[in-house]
Design an enzyme around this catalytic site. Structure first.
Site, short mmCIF file in Angstrom:
data_model
loop_
_atom_site.label_atom_id
_atom_site.label_comp_id
_atom_site.label_asym_id
_atom_site.label_seq_id
_atom_site.Cartn_x
_atom_site.Cartn_y
_atom_site.Cartn_z
N GLY A 1 0.82 -1.22 0.00
CA GLY A 1 0.00 0.00 0.00
C GLY A 1 0.85 1.26 0.00
O GLY A 1 2.03 1.24 0.34
N ARG B 1 -1.03 9.59 3.08
CA ARG B 1 -1.11 10.61 4.13
C ARG B 1 0.18 10.79 4.94
O ARG B 1 0.29 11.71 5.75
CB ARG B 1 -2.29 10.31 5.06
CG ARG B 1 -3.62 10.77 4.43
CD ARG B 1 -4.76 10.65 5.39
NE ARG B 1 -5.19 9.27 5.54
CZ ARG B 1 -5.82 8.81 6.61
NH1 ARG B 1 -6.06 9.61 7.64
NH2 ARG B 1 -6.19 7.55 6.69
N ASP C 1 2.35 -2.54 8.46
CA ASP C 1 2.27 -1.25 9.15
C ASP C 1 1.58 -1.34 10.51
O ASP C 1 0.99 -0.38 10.97
CB ASP C 1 1.57 -0.22 8.26
CG ASP C 1 0.13 -0.60 7.95
OD1 ASP C 1 -0.29 -1.71 8.31
OD2 ASP C 1 -0.58 0.22 7.33
N GLY D 1 -13.32 -3.16 9.09
CA GLY D 1 -14.35 -4.14 8.80
C GLY D 1 -14.93 -4.65 10.11
O GLY D 1 -14.22 -4.74 11.12
N GLU E 1 -17.22 -4.68 5.35
CA GLU E 1 -16.37 -3.50 5.26
C GLU E 1 -17.19 -2.26 5.62
O GLU E 1 -18.41 -2.23 5.43
CB GLU E 1 -15.82 -3.36 3.84
CG GLU E 1 -14.78 -4.42 3.50
CD GLU E 1 -13.67 -4.47 4.52
OE1 GLU E 1 -12.93 -3.49 4.65
OE2 GLU E 1 -13.56 -5.50 5.24
N ASN F 1 48.31 11.03 31.31
CA ASN F 1 47.50 12.21 31.54
C ASN F 1 47.55 13.09 30.29
O ASN F 1 48.62 13.48 29.85
CB ASN F 1 48.05 12.97 32.75
CG ASN F 1 47.07 14.01 33.23
OD1 ASN F 1 46.59 14.83 32.45
ND2 ASN F 1 46.74 13.97 34.51
N ALA G 1 53.95 21.73 27.70
CA ALA G 1 52.72 22.37 27.23
C ALA G 1 53.00 23.16 25.95
O ALA G 1 54.07 23.75 25.79
CB ALA G 1 52.16 23.30 28.30
C1 UD1 Z 1 -8.56 -4.08 5.67
C2 UD1 Z 1 -9.73 -5.05 5.85
C3 UD1 Z 1 -10.62 -4.57 6.98
C4 UD1 Z 1 -9.81 -4.43 8.25
C5 UD1 Z 1 -8.61 -3.52 8.00
C6 UD1 Z 1 -7.72 -3.48 9.20
C7 UD1 Z 1 -10.08 -5.89 3.61
C8 UD1 Z 1 -10.97 -5.87 2.44
N1 UD1 Z 1 -10.45 -5.12 4.63
O1 UD1 Z 1 -9.07 -2.80 5.37
O2 UD1 Z 1 -11.67 -5.48 7.19
O3 UD1 Z 1 -10.60 -3.92 9.28
O4 UD1 Z 1 -7.85 -4.00 6.89
O5 UD1 Z 1 -6.76 -2.50 9.03
O6 UD1 Z 1 -9.12 -6.60 3.64
N2 UD1 Z 1 -2.39 -3.86 0.85
C9 UD1 Z 1 -1.62 -4.35 -0.18
N3 UD1 Z 1 -2.12 -4.35 -1.44
C10 UD1 Z 1 -3.36 -3.91 -1.73
C11 UD1 Z 1 -4.14 -3.39 -0.68
C12 UD1 Z 1 -3.63 -3.39 0.61
O7 UD1 Z 1 -0.48 -4.77 0.05
O8 UD1 Z 1 -3.73 -3.96 -2.91
C13 UD1 Z 1 -1.83 -3.85 2.21
C14 UD1 Z 1 -1.62 -2.46 2.74
O9 UD1 Z 1 -0.29 -2.02 2.50
C15 UD1 Z 1 -1.87 -2.63 4.24
C16 UD1 Z 1 -2.86 -3.79 4.29
O10 UD1 Z 1 -2.76 -4.45 3.06
O11 UD1 Z 1 -0.70 -3.02 4.92
C17 UD1 Z 1 -4.27 -3.31 4.55
O12 UD1 Z 1 -4.66 -2.44 3.54
P1 UD1 Z 1 -5.72 -1.31 3.79
O13 UD1 Z 1 -6.03 -0.64 2.50
O14 UD1 Z 1 -5.30 -0.47 4.93
O15 UD1 Z 1 -6.96 -2.20 4.27
P2 UD1 Z 1 -8.47 -1.84 4.24
O16 UD1 Z 1 -9.01 -2.27 2.93
O17 UD1 Z 1 -8.66 -0.47 4.71
#
Ligand code: UD1
Ligand code: CA
Length: 490
Positions: free
Chosen positions: A16, A20, A109, A146, A161, A383, A429
């Site tokens: 991801g 932000r 993360d 979720g 979700e 020293n 010195a």
């Molecule tokens: C996801 C869960 C949600 C849960 C939340 C907890 C799903 C559909 N939803 O939410 O139920 O409460 O995590 O934080 O799974 N990532 C990838 N590739 C992608 C998308 C995400 O590697 O294509 C990784 C991100 O870097 C991150 C993690 O997966 O480390 C979660 O991604 P994020 O987008 O935060 O999850 P949500 O969909 O918000």
């Protein structure tokens, strides 16, 4: 193979973006307690005895892979971030073998997750003979997560979700952390995940329904402390994670016999080892492979990195140590700087504004003030006067010097490397020592002093008019000098 000792493979989702964070650095490389967030997940996986660890990379993939190179993990590139389900599939496909292991999914993360918690999750999954176990938690307000929808039976029926939740579902306090442990069918089932939802993403959470459609058992294991799955979306979140980790680390040290009167100001990386009765004053930062023995005091605002401190060492305020080894009972600072390759023997005294680099000081050496000691070894009980410089660099190369035991270096001396100074030698010195000094000799290497009689009177007398205005004391002194001469002449 019994369920209890099935192998464990781990897939870490870390593709991801983390917009932000407003950063050139991929989100998962932002550090918490000195360690990139993704490395916390790798560390936990290792501690769980994982057979294989795959990290799914995407945004900033090269940098993430570079950071983790040599840590024994595999990488799976997710070129487009199509959702957690898609990310998992890329990761699971990169596992070396399929069909014989439990798979644990972690995020790159969420650095606060304790290995003990994950071990309990896996134990529960196996004990309950669950096929898919969600690590869940409970929050007053679970907005953004979720939600776990439990059915009539003890299992979990669905994960909804945020975007797809009805008001009643959104009111559920039990949330999905995104951490799961699944049986070996996961890879096969994940291939049936589609993107038919409001977000048009492949949801890993859909695995739950796919398991259930196979008649398999799905469960949720609830965290005691929902903070453990806190992630960081921005720098404020990052600082919050840091605060929680530091409190955890500091509390563990305090329980083990370390005094930290102002723990909220002290930063200790989890790699640091501390003995008993160590006192850590406010503002101290301890990093890397630092090891601190019993009874050491670390003075306010000192920063110690990759250093080994023996029993009863006292580091005084505002000192900076890196790659140094300090012998028992030595004292350092305030305002000292020990650089890599510094080795101090027992009872060595290093005072303010002393810098050492690649320097071995044997037991009892004293360098109390204002010195640079680089590429040098100094024998016991020598020293080193204030203002001593070991001039180790000729503009191109560094040169080593050796001072014997019991040497006395007078203040403001320059020892021009490479130099050998014998035992019990003296250096006057203000010397610029450009020849070796034999044992027991006195080296005087400075201009001879001349005193020019009456010089001041001639000088100031020539500036009489200005002296009268600007330097009344000197004008008075000149008057007295002239009166004395007049008296003598009368
Ligand atoms: C996801 C869960 C949600 C849960 C939340 C907890 C799903 C559909 N939803 O939410 O139920 O409460 O995590 O934080 O799974 N990532 C990838 N590739 C992608 C998308 C995400 O590697 O294509 C990784 C991100 O870097 C991150 C993690 O997966 O480390 C979660 O991604 P994020 O987008 O935060 O999850 P949500 O969909 O918000
Ligand atoms: Ca999220």
């Amino acid at each position: 193979m019994t369920e209890q000792n099935r192998p464990l493979d781990v897939v870490i989702l870390a593709a991801g973006q983390g917009t932000r964070m407003k950063s050139a650095l991929p989100k998962v490389l932002h550090r918490v307690a000195g360690r990139p967030m993704v490395s916390w997940a790798v560390k936990a996986a290792r501690e769980l005895g994982a057979r294989e660890i795959v990290v799914v990379t995407g945004h900033g993939a090269e940098r993430v892979e570079q950071e983790l190179a040599g840590s024994g993990v595999r990488f799976a590139r997710q070129e487009q971030q199509l959702g957690t389900g898609h990310a998992f599939l890329q990761g699971a496909a990169a596992l070396g073998s399929h069909g014989d292991a439990d798979i644990l999914v972690l995020y790159g993360d969420t650095p606060l997750l304790r290995t003990d918690t994950l071990a309990a999750l896996i134990a529960d999954h196996r004990q309950e003979a669950s096929a898919f176990t969600i690590l869940s938690g409970e929050l007053e307000d679970a907005t953004g997560y979720g939600r776990i929808i439990r059915g009539a039976a003890d299992g979990v029926e669905r994960i909804v979700e945020q975007k797809d939740a009805t008001p009643e579902e959104a009111a559920v306090r039990e949330f999905n952390s995104g951490v799961y442990v699944m049986d070996a069918r996961a890879f096969g089932l994940a291939q049936r995940i589609t993107n038919e939802n409001r977000a048009g993403e492949y949801y890993l959470t859909d695995l739950l329904g796919l398991y259930r459609s196979e008649g398999a058992k799905a469960a949720a294991f609830k965290l005691d402390d929902a903070d453990e799955v806190l992630g960081a979306n921005d720098r404020l979140g990052l600082a919050e994670l840091e605060r929680i980790v530091q409190r955890r680390i500091n509390e563990a040290h305090m329980r083990a016999g370390v005094s930290i009167p102002a723990p909220e100001t002290v930063f200790i990386e989890d790699t640091v080892q501390l003995g008993r009765d160590v006192v850590i004053e406010p503002g101290v930062i301890l990093r890397g492979q630092t090891r601190v023995a019993d009874g050491v005091t670390l003075g306010a605002y000192s920063v110690v990195t990759d250093s080994v401190l023996a029993e009863r060492v006292v580091v005084k305020a505002h000192s900076v140590l890196e790659g140094a080894a300090v012998g028992a009972g030595a004292d350092v600072g305030p305002f000292a700087r020990l650089r890599p390759g510094t080795e101090l023997g027992e009872g060595v005294h290093i005072g303010n504004f002393v810098e050492t680099k690649n320097a071995r000081l044997d037991a009892g050496v004293k360098a109390g003030h204002l010195a640079y000691l680089g590429d040098v070894s100094i024998g016991a009980e020598s020293n080193i006067g204030a203002g001593t410089i070991v001039a180790n660099f000729d503009g191109v190369n560094k040169h080593p010097s050796r001072l014997g035991a019991g040497v006395f270096v007078g203040s403001n001396s320059t020892i021009i490397a490479p130099r050998v100074v014998g035992d019990a030698a003296f250096i006057a010195a203000g010397s610029a020592v450009h020849d070796d000094v034999p044992e027991g000799a006195m080296a005087v290497a400075r201009g001879k002093q001349r005193n020019l009689d009456g010089w001041s009177r001639r000088y100031w007398g020539g500036l009489r008019a200005k002296v009268q205005v600007k330097l009344p004391w000197l004008a008075g002194w000149l008057d007295r000098q002239e009166n004395q001469t007049a008296d003598r002449q009368a």
